[in-house]
Design a protein around this motif. Structure first.
Motif, PDB file in Angstrom:
ATOM      1  N   LEU A   8       0.819  -1.209   0.000  1.00  0.00           N
ATOM      2  CA  LEU A   8       0.000   0.000   0.000  1.00  0.00           C
ATOM      3  C   LEU A   8       0.858   1.266   0.000  1.00  0.00           C
ATOM      4  N   GLU A   9       1.858   1.338   0.846  1.00  0.00           N
ATOM      5  CA  GLU A   9       2.692   2.549   0.916  1.00  0.00           C
ATOM      6  C   GLU A   9       3.446   2.782  -0.385  1.00  0.00           C
ATOM      7  N   THR A  10       3.867   1.712  -1.033  1.00  0.00           N
ATOM      8  CA  THR A  10       4.549   1.846  -2.312  1.00  0.00           C
ATOM      9  C   THR A  10       3.585   2.368  -3.370  1.00  0.00           C
ATOM     10  N   ALA A  11       2.371   1.869  -3.383  1.00  0.00           N
ATOM     11  CA  ALA A  11       1.354   2.354  -4.325  1.00  0.00           C
ATOM     12  C   ALA A  11       1.062   3.831  -4.086  1.00  0.00           C
ATOM     13  N   ARG A  12       1.032   4.253  -2.837  1.00  0.00           N
ATOM     14  CA  ARG A  12       0.814   5.667  -2.516  1.00  0.00           C
ATOM     15  C   ARG A  12       1.953   6.530  -3.074  1.00  0.00           C
ATOM     16  N   GLU A  13       3.184   6.039  -2.982  1.00  0.00           N
ATOM     17  CA  GLU A  13       4.325   6.769  -3.553  1.00  0.00           C
ATOM     18  C   GLU A  13       4.238   6.820  -5.075  1.00  0.00           C
ATOM     19  N   PHE A  14       3.795   5.719  -5.683  1.00  0.00           N
ATOM     20  CA  PHE A  14       3.596   5.717  -7.130  1.00  0.00           C
ATOM     21  C   PHE A  14       2.551   6.761  -7.529  1.00  0.00           C
ATOM     22  N   ALA A  15       1.511   6.918  -6.727  1.00  0.00           N
ATOM     23  CA  ALA A  15       0.480   7.913  -7.019  1.00  0.00           C
ATOM     24  C   ALA A  15       1.067   9.324  -6.957  1.00  0.00           C
ATOM     25  N   ARG A  16       1.887   9.596  -5.965  1.00  0.00           N
ATOM     26  CA  ARG A  16       2.546  10.907  -5.878  1.00  0.00           C
ATOM     27  C   ARG A  16       3.425  11.158  -7.094  1.00  0.00           C
ATOM     28  N   HIS A  17       4.168  10.149  -7.480  1.00  0.00           N
ATOM     29  CA  HIS A  17       5.051  10.285  -8.637  1.00  0.00           C
ATOM     30  C   HIS A  17       4.238  10.504  -9.916  1.00  0.00           C
ATOM     31  N   ALA A  18       3.159   9.768 -10.068  1.00  0.00           N
ATOM     32  CA  ALA A  18       2.319   9.903 -11.265  1.00  0.00           C
ATOM     33  C   ALA A  18       1.713  11.297 -11.358  1.00  0.00           C
ATOM     34  N   VAL A  19       1.271  11.848 -10.235  1.00  0.00           N
ATOM     35  CA  VAL A  19       0.663  13.180 -10.288  1.00  0.00           C
ATOM     36  C   VAL A  19       1.727  14.252 -10.512  1.00  0.00           C
ATOM     37  N   LEU A  20       2.937  14.024 -10.041  1.00  0.00           N
ATOM     38  CA  LEU A  20       4.030  14.953 -10.359  1.00  0.00           C
ATOM     39  C   LEU A  20       4.291  14.982 -11.868  1.00  0.00           C
ATOM     40  N   ASN A  21       4.260  13.810 -12.503  1.00  0.00           N
ATOM     41  CA  ASN A  21       4.423  13.743 -13.955  1.00  0.00           C
ATOM     42  C   ASN A  21       3.301  14.490 -14.665  1.00  0.00           C
ATOM     43  N   ALA A  22       2.075  14.319 -14.195  1.00  0.00           N
ATOM     44  CA  ALA A  22       0.933  15.015 -14.796  1.00  0.00           C
ATOM     45  C   ALA A  22       1.065  16.525 -14.600  1.00  0.00           C
ATOM     46  N   LEU A  23       1.507  16.932 -13.439  1.00  0.00           N
ATOM     47  CA  LEU A  23       1.693  18.355 -13.154  1.00  0.00           C
ATOM     48  C   LEU A  23       2.783  18.946 -14.047  1.00  0.00           C
ATOM     49  N   ALA A  24       3.854  18.210 -14.248  1.00  0.00           N
ATOM     50  CA  ALA A  24       4.920  18.676 -15.148  1.00  0.00           C
ATOM     51  C   ALA A  24       4.404  18.855 -16.567  1.00  0.00           C
ATOM     52  N   ALA A  25       3.553  17.936 -17.017  1.00  0.00           N
ATOM     53  CA  ALA A  25       2.973  18.056 -18.356  1.00  0.00           C
ATOM     54  C   ALA A  25       2.063  19.279 -18.442  1.00  0.00           C
ATOM     55  N   ALA A  26       1.308  19.545 -17.386  1.00  0.00           N
ATOM     56  CA  ALA A  26       0.435  20.719 -17.364  1.00  0.00           C
ATOM     57  C   ALA A  26       1.245  22.004 -17.415  1.00  0.00           C
ATOM     58  N   VAL A  27       2.317  22.053 -16.654  1.00  0.00           N
ATOM     59  CA  VAL A  27       3.184  23.237 -16.651  1.00  0.00           C
ATOM     60  C   VAL A  27       3.785  23.442 -18.037  1.00  0.00           C
ATOM     61  N   GLN A  28       4.205  22.374 -18.660  1.00  0.00           N
ATOM     62  CA  GLN A  28       4.766  22.483 -20.003  1.00  0.00           C
ATOM     63  C   GLN A  28       3.724  23.024 -20.981  1.00  0.00           C
ATOM     64  N   ALA A  29       2.482  22.640 -20.808  1.00  0.00           N
ATOM     65  CA  ALA A  29       1.420  23.074 -21.714  1.00  0.00           C
ATOM     66  C   ALA A  29       1.066  24.552 -21.538  1.00  0.00           C
ATOM     67  N   VAL A  30       1.044  25.034 -20.289  1.00  0.00           N
ATOM     68  CA  VAL A  30       0.610  26.420 -20.051  1.00  0.00           C
ATOM     69  C   VAL A  30       1.769  27.374 -19.766  1.00  0.00           C
ATOM     70  N   GLY A  31       2.963  26.835 -19.516  1.00  0.00           N
ATOM     71  CA  GLY A  31       4.142  27.675 -19.388  1.00  0.00           C
ATOM     72  C   GLY A  31       4.548  28.099 -17.991  1.00  0.00           C
ATOM     73  N   ASP A  32       3.666  27.940 -17.009  1.00  0.00           N
ATOM     74  CA  ASP A  32       3.995  28.426 -15.666  1.00  0.00           C
ATOM     75  C   ASP A  32       3.125  27.712 -14.639  1.00  0.00           C
ATOM     76  N   LEU A  33       3.725  27.276 -13.555  1.00  0.00           N
ATOM     77  CA  LEU A  33       2.992  26.580 -12.497  1.00  0.00           C
ATOM     78  C   LEU A  33       1.857  27.434 -11.941  1.00  0.00           C
ATOM     79  N   ASP A  34       2.069  28.741 -11.863  1.00  0.00           N
ATOM     80  CA  ASP A  34       1.043  29.636 -11.317  1.00  0.00           C
ATOM     81  C   ASP A  34      -0.205  29.723 -12.191  1.00  0.00           C
ATOM     82  N   ARG A  35      -0.123  29.234 -13.421  1.00  0.00           N
ATOM     83  CA  ARG A  35      -1.269  29.285 -14.338  1.00  0.00           C
ATOM     84  C   ARG A  35      -2.068  27.993 -14.351  1.00  0.00           C
ATOM     85  N   VAL A  36      -1.643  26.978 -13.603  1.00  0.00           N
ATOM     86  CA  VAL A  36      -2.305  25.671 -13.612  1.00  0.00           C
ATOM     87  C   VAL A  36      -3.379  25.616 -12.541  1.00  0.00           C
TER      88      VAL A  36
END
Length: 100
Positions: A8-36
Motif C-alpha cells: 500500500l505505501e509503495t502504491a501511494r508513492e507511485f500515485a505521488r510520482h504519477a501526479v508529479l508527472n501530470a503536473l509537469a505536463a500541465a506546466v509544459q502546456a501552459v508555461g507556468d505553475l502559477d497558471r495551472v
C-alpha cells in the motif's frame, strides 16, 4: 513484478510520482505553475477484487496538488480499482486542468 504485488505505501508513492508527472505536463502546456488549476483527477489502481483502498492510494496525489497549487490544486476526484493497467503499473492518473 505484478501490480498486485505492491504494498500500500509503495502504491501511494507511485500515485505521488504519477501526479508529479501530470503536473509537469500541465506546466509544459501552459508555461507556468502559477497558471495551472486542477479541475479533476481520475486515479486507476490495479489490484485484486477484494482490495478496497483505492482512495487511500489516491490521497497522497490529491494532497500534493493542494500543497503545491493551493486553492488551484483543489479538485474533484474519482479513484477506481481495475484488474490491470498497461505495463503492469500499479497506479495510473489522469488529470484535467485549465489555465488561469
Amino acid at each position: 513484478m505484478s501490480a498486485r504485488d505492491v504494498e500500500l505505501e509503495t502504491a501511494r508513492e507511485f500515485a505521488r510520482h504519477a501526479v508529479l508527472n501530470a503536473l509537469a505536463a500541465a506546466v509544459q502546456a501552459v508555461g507556468d505553475l502559477d497558471r495551472v488549476r486542477i479541475v479533476q483527477m481520475l486515479v486507476f489502481v490495479a489490484g485484486t477484487p477484494d482490495f478496497g483502498e483505492q482512495s487511500n492510494v489516491a490521497n497522497p496525489a490529491s494532497e500534493l496538488l493542494i500543497e503545491v497549487l493551493g486553492e488551484n490544486g483543489r479538485h474533484a476526484r474519482t479513484a477506481i480499482g481495475v484488474a490491470g493497467l498497461p505495463l503492469n503499473t500499479p497506479v495510473e492518473i489522469q488529470v484535467i486542468c485549465t489555465a488561469v
